[in-house]
Design an enzyme around this catalytic site. Structure first.
Site, PDB file in Angstrom:
ATOM      1  N   ARG A  45       0.812  -1.226   0.000  1.00 24.25           N
ATOM      2  CA  ARG A  45       0.000   0.000   0.000  1.00 24.25           C
ATOM      3  C   ARG A  45       0.844   1.274   0.000  1.00 24.25           C
ATOM      4  O   ARG A  45       0.382   2.334   0.389  1.00 24.25           O
ATOM      5  CB  ARG A  45      -1.001  -0.004   1.152  1.00 24.25           C
ATOM      6  CG  ARG A  45      -2.008  -1.148   1.069  1.00 24.25           C
ATOM      7  CD  ARG A  45      -3.088  -1.061   2.128  1.00 24.25           C
ATOM      8  NE  ARG A  45      -4.068  -2.108   1.925  1.00 24.25           N
ATOM      9  CZ  ARG A  45      -3.968  -3.346   2.420  1.00 24.25           C
ATOM     10  NH1 ARG A  45      -2.916  -3.661   3.160  1.00 24.25           N
ATOM     11  NH2 ARG A  45      -4.908  -4.239   2.187  1.00 24.25           N
ATOM     12  N   HIS A  72       7.596   8.326 -27.117  1.00 25.61           N
ATOM     13  CA  HIS A  72       6.524   9.187 -26.613  1.00 25.61           C
ATOM     14  C   HIS A  72       6.719  10.645 -27.033  1.00 25.61           C
ATOM     15  O   HIS A  72       5.784  11.297 -27.515  1.00 25.61           O
ATOM     16  CB  HIS A  72       6.440   9.093 -25.090  1.00 25.61           C
ATOM     17  CG  HIS A  72       5.462  10.042 -24.483  1.00 25.61           C
ATOM     18  ND1 HIS A  72       4.110   9.979 -24.729  1.00 25.61           N
ATOM     19  CD2 HIS A  72       5.650  11.120 -23.667  1.00 25.61           C
ATOM     20  CE1 HIS A  72       3.491  10.961 -24.085  1.00 25.61           C
ATOM     21  NE2 HIS A  72       4.397  11.660 -23.438  1.00 25.61           N
ATOM     22  N   LYS A 126       7.039  22.657 -14.345  1.00 21.80           N
ATOM     23  CA  LYS A 126       6.298  21.450 -13.965  1.00 21.80           C
ATOM     24  C   LYS A 126       5.974  21.466 -12.470  1.00 21.80           C
ATOM     25  O   LYS A 126       4.856  21.147 -12.057  1.00 21.80           O
ATOM     26  CB  LYS A 126       7.120  20.206 -14.318  1.00 21.80           C
ATOM     27  CG  LYS A 126       6.432  18.866 -14.033  1.00 21.80           C
ATOM     28  CD  LYS A 126       5.336  18.573 -15.033  1.00 21.80           C
ATOM     29  CE  LYS A 126       4.684  17.203 -14.814  1.00 21.80           C
ATOM     30  NZ  LYS A 126       5.490  16.092 -15.361  1.00 21.80           N
ATOM     31  N   LYS A 168       2.962  11.305 -11.546  1.00 19.23           N
ATOM     32  CA  LYS A 168       2.087  10.486 -12.384  1.00 19.23           C
ATOM     33  C   LYS A 168       2.765   9.152 -12.667  1.00 19.23           C
ATOM     34  O   LYS A 168       3.906   9.115 -13.122  1.00 19.23           O
ATOM     35  CB  LYS A 168       1.800  11.181 -13.713  1.00 19.23           C
ATOM     36  CG  LYS A 168       0.547  12.007 -13.755  1.00 19.23           C
ATOM     37  CD  LYS A 168       0.272  12.416 -15.197  1.00 19.23           C
ATOM     38  CE  LYS A 168      -1.000  13.220 -15.328  1.00 19.23           C
ATOM     39  NZ  LYS A 168      -1.282  13.546 -16.740  1.00 19.23           N
ATOM     40  N   HIS A 197      -0.874  15.791 -26.599  1.00 17.23           N
ATOM     41  CA  HIS A 197      -1.032  14.409 -26.143  1.00 17.23           C
ATOM     42  C   HIS A 197      -2.311  13.742 -26.631  1.00 17.23           C
ATOM     43  O   HIS A 197      -2.383  12.514 -26.672  1.00 17.23           O
ATOM     44  CB  HIS A 197      -0.976  14.347 -24.616  1.00 17.23           C
ATOM     45  CG  HIS A 197       0.407  14.546 -24.059  1.00 17.23           C
ATOM     46  ND1 HIS A 197       1.136  15.701 -24.281  1.00 17.23           N
ATOM     47  CD2 HIS A 197       1.197  13.733 -23.301  1.00 17.23           C
ATOM     48  CE1 HIS A 197       2.319  15.581 -23.673  1.00 17.23           C
ATOM     49  NE2 HIS A 197       2.370  14.411 -23.090  1.00 17.23           N
ATOM     50  N   HIS A 224      -1.076  10.484 -28.083  1.00 18.84           N
ATOM     51  CA  HIS A 224      -1.397   9.194 -27.463  1.00 18.84           C
ATOM     52  C   HIS A 224      -2.118   8.273 -28.450  1.00 18.84           C
ATOM     53  O   HIS A 224      -1.901   7.059 -28.454  1.00 18.84           O
ATOM     54  CB  HIS A 224      -2.271   9.394 -26.223  1.00 18.84           C
ATOM     55  CG  HIS A 224      -1.493   9.741 -24.996  1.00 18.84           C
ATOM     56  ND1 HIS A 224      -2.104  10.039 -23.802  1.00 18.84           N
ATOM     57  CD2 HIS A 224      -0.160   9.830 -24.769  1.00 18.84           C
ATOM     58  CE1 HIS A 224      -1.174  10.308 -22.885  1.00 18.84           C
ATOM     59  NE2 HIS A 224       0.000  10.183 -23.451  1.00 18.84           N
ATOM     60  N   ASN A 253      -1.095  18.549 -21.170  1.00 18.68           N
ATOM     61  CA  ASN A 253      -1.538  17.559 -22.160  1.00 18.68           C
ATOM     62  C   ASN A 253      -1.516  18.091 -23.591  1.00 18.68           C
ATOM     63  O   ASN A 253      -1.970  17.396 -24.513  1.00 18.68           O
ATOM     64  CB  ASN A 253      -2.957  17.076 -21.824  1.00 18.68           C
ATOM     65  CG  ASN A 253      -2.989  16.265 -20.545  1.00 18.68           C
ATOM     66  OD1 ASN A 253      -2.055  15.536 -20.233  1.00 18.68           O
ATOM     67  ND2 ASN A 253      -4.068  16.410 -19.774  1.00 18.68           N
ATOM     68  N   ARG A 306      -3.334  21.578 -14.365  1.00 13.48           N
ATOM     69  CA  ARG A 306      -2.381  20.562 -14.839  1.00 13.48           C
ATOM     70  C   ARG A 306      -2.760  20.007 -16.211  1.00 13.48           C
ATOM     71  O   ARG A 306      -1.916  19.434 -16.903  1.00 13.48           O
ATOM     72  CB  ARG A 306      -2.262  19.438 -13.805  1.00 13.48           C
ATOM     73  CG  ARG A 306      -1.126  18.468 -14.123  1.00 13.48           C
ATOM     74  CD  ARG A 306      -0.815  17.548 -12.963  1.00 13.48           C
ATOM     75  NE  ARG A 306       0.240  16.607 -13.335  1.00 13.48           N
ATOM     76  CZ  ARG A 306       0.858  15.797 -12.479  1.00 13.48           C
ATOM     77  NH1 ARG A 306       0.544  15.817 -11.193  1.00 13.48           N
ATOM     78  NH2 ARG A 306       1.800  14.972 -12.899  1.00 13.48           N
ATOM     79  N   GLU A 312      -4.607  16.844 -11.488  1.00 11.42           N
ATOM     80  CA  GLU A 312      -5.088  17.190 -12.821  1.00 11.42           C
ATOM     81  C   GLU A 312      -6.600  17.459 -12.864  1.00 11.42           C
ATOM     82  O   GLU A 312      -7.332  16.936 -13.695  1.00 11.42           O
ATOM     83  CB  GLU A 312      -4.729  16.082 -13.822  1.00 11.42           C
ATOM     84  CG  GLU A 312      -4.696  16.558 -15.264  1.00 11.42           C
ATOM     85  CD  GLU A 312      -4.171  15.495 -16.224  1.00 11.42           C
ATOM     86  OE1 GLU A 312      -4.967  14.988 -17.013  1.00 11.42           O
ATOM     87  OE2 GLU A 312      -2.971  15.187 -16.161  1.00 11.42           O
ATOM     88  N   GLU A 336       8.818  17.428 -25.257  1.00 14.51           N
ATOM     89  CA  GLU A 336       8.242  17.938 -24.016  1.00 14.51           C
ATOM     90  C   GLU A 336       8.812  19.306 -23.663  1.00 14.51           C
ATOM     91  O   GLU A 336       8.127  20.152 -23.092  1.00 14.51           O
ATOM     92  CB  GLU A 336       8.498  16.943 -22.879  1.00 14.51           C
ATOM     93  CG  GLU A 336       7.794  15.601 -23.037  1.00 14.51           C
ATOM     94  CD  GLU A 336       6.289  15.671 -22.812  1.00 14.51           C
ATOM     95  OE1 GLU A 336       5.763  16.762 -22.501  1.00 14.51           O
ATOM     96  OE2 GLU A 336       5.634  14.618 -22.941  1.00 14.51           O
TER      97      GLU A 336
END
Length: 353
Positions: free
Chosen positions: A116, A260, A222, A138, A243, A247, A240, A236, A232, A180
């Site tokens: 956990r 990526h 960032k 993330k 993306h 993606h 994206n 935030r 997000e 990025e």
């Protein structure tokens, strides 16, 4: 060495940036009873001896994975958890993610679910990971339905960025990282975009003075965004940009055709054209952005990917809601905003690519 703080209250942590700081690793790490280093074959081949020397007498085990996006699977997650159990990690143990974004995502995800939650440290070895994926907490695992559809928000204990590690990075990986980097200039800091323009060739030769400044500024941006919106729910989302389309083409090409950052570059290129068509930005500003993207030498041709498939995949993106597709689009110098398109509008956009 420079320090950037990620201010998240009790979950706050530092980002250390400098050339050759891997040698100071034992000073920069907090205490743990045991360590598990997760890396990939490429990084291990280049830096296993250097890392072992940096870790010194610390008690650690190492797990080496196959490099690439194909490793971001639940099969690999099970393997990592098994290695954690075999190494007898406790809740007082910690994980070191020593690699690029794939390694960071996997190590962070597994650290968040093992017992956990145990501590983990990011030591990113690619430009993309140093400026983006190692910061912000993330984590993600790919599934057949799409990229990073399973994941958690789980902050690292510390991020240690040794810019000297970039000297062995292939040109293609540097290009992916610039994807990025350019994104930050478009979404947040127009002066950074001008800085990238001016020093573009320096990044490919790993000139450390502009490179360290670039990485520090990207981490500051960032960190600021994450501190204001960790999970997000608002601000935030600006991260994206590029993306939504990016993606989609990553998923449709099985994560084998594009890195990526390359997919993000293509996404930003076409989403900039979309913003221009919608009248959100001037033609002059749109050309400035896409001229800079084109300087990477990456082909923007995705005509062999069926438009219907791209539109369908964008519809399945986790950022969407209420049957519309979310895009982050430039609206001015260093400014972006969220816009939504219906699936029909998205299909029309894709057919024009």
């Amino acid at each position: 060495m420079e320090t950037v703080a990620v201010d998240l209250g009790e979950k706050s942590y530092p980002i250390y940036i400098g050339e050759g700081i891997l040698s100071d690793l034992t000073v920069l790490l907090s205490k743990a009873d045991k360590w598990l280093v997760i890396t990939d074959e490429n990084v291990d081949h280049l830096y296993s001896e250097q890392l072992a020397k940096a870790l010194g007498e610390l008690p650690y085990k190492k797990l080496t994975l196959v490099p690439g996006e194909s490793s971001k699977s639940f099969q690999t997650v099970e393997r990592i958890i098994g290695a954690m159990v075999e190494a007898r990690l406790t809740r007082h143990s910690a994980v070191i993610a020593f690699g690029g974004g794939v390694i960071g995502d996997l190590a962070g995800f597994c650290s968040s679910i093992y017992m956990r939650g145990i501590s983990y440290v990011q030591i990113p070895t690619t430009l993309l990971a140093q400026v983006d994926s190692s910061v912000g907490g993330k984590t993600g695992v790919n599934v057949q339905a799409g990229k990073n559809m399973a994941g958690t928000f789980y902050q690292p204990q510390v991020v240690i960025i040794d810019t000297a590690l970039l000297e062995t990075l292939p040109i293609r990986e540097l290009t992916a990282g610039l994807g990025e980097v350019i994104k930050y200039g478009i979404i947040y800091d127009y002066e950074l975009l001008n800085f990238i323009e001016h020093h573009f060739s320096d990044f490919y030769t790993c000139s450390f003075t502009p490179l360290n400044e670039l990485i520090r500024r990207c981490c500051e941006i960032k960190a600021d965004v994450v501190a204001k919106d960790e999970c997000e729910n608002g601000l935030r989302k600006i991260l994206n940009f590029g993306h939504t389309l990016g993606h989609a083409i990553e998923t449709l090409t099985g994560y084998r055709r594009y890195l990526h950052g390359e997919a993000v570059l293509i996404g930003m290129y076409y989403e900039t054209l979309l913003a221009q068509k919608m009248g959100l930005i001037s033609e002059e500003y749109g050309q400035k952005i896409n001229t800079l993207i084109s300087r990477t030498g990456l082909s923007m041709d995705i005509s062999d990917i069926p438009a219907d498939d791209i539109a369908r995949q964008m519809t399945a993106d986790k950022k969407n809601s209420d049957g519309v597709i979310s895009f982050i689009l430039p609206t001015g110098q260093g400014q972006v905003a969220e816009y939504t398109l219906t699936s029909e509008q998205a299909l029309a956009f894709v057919y024009e690519l």
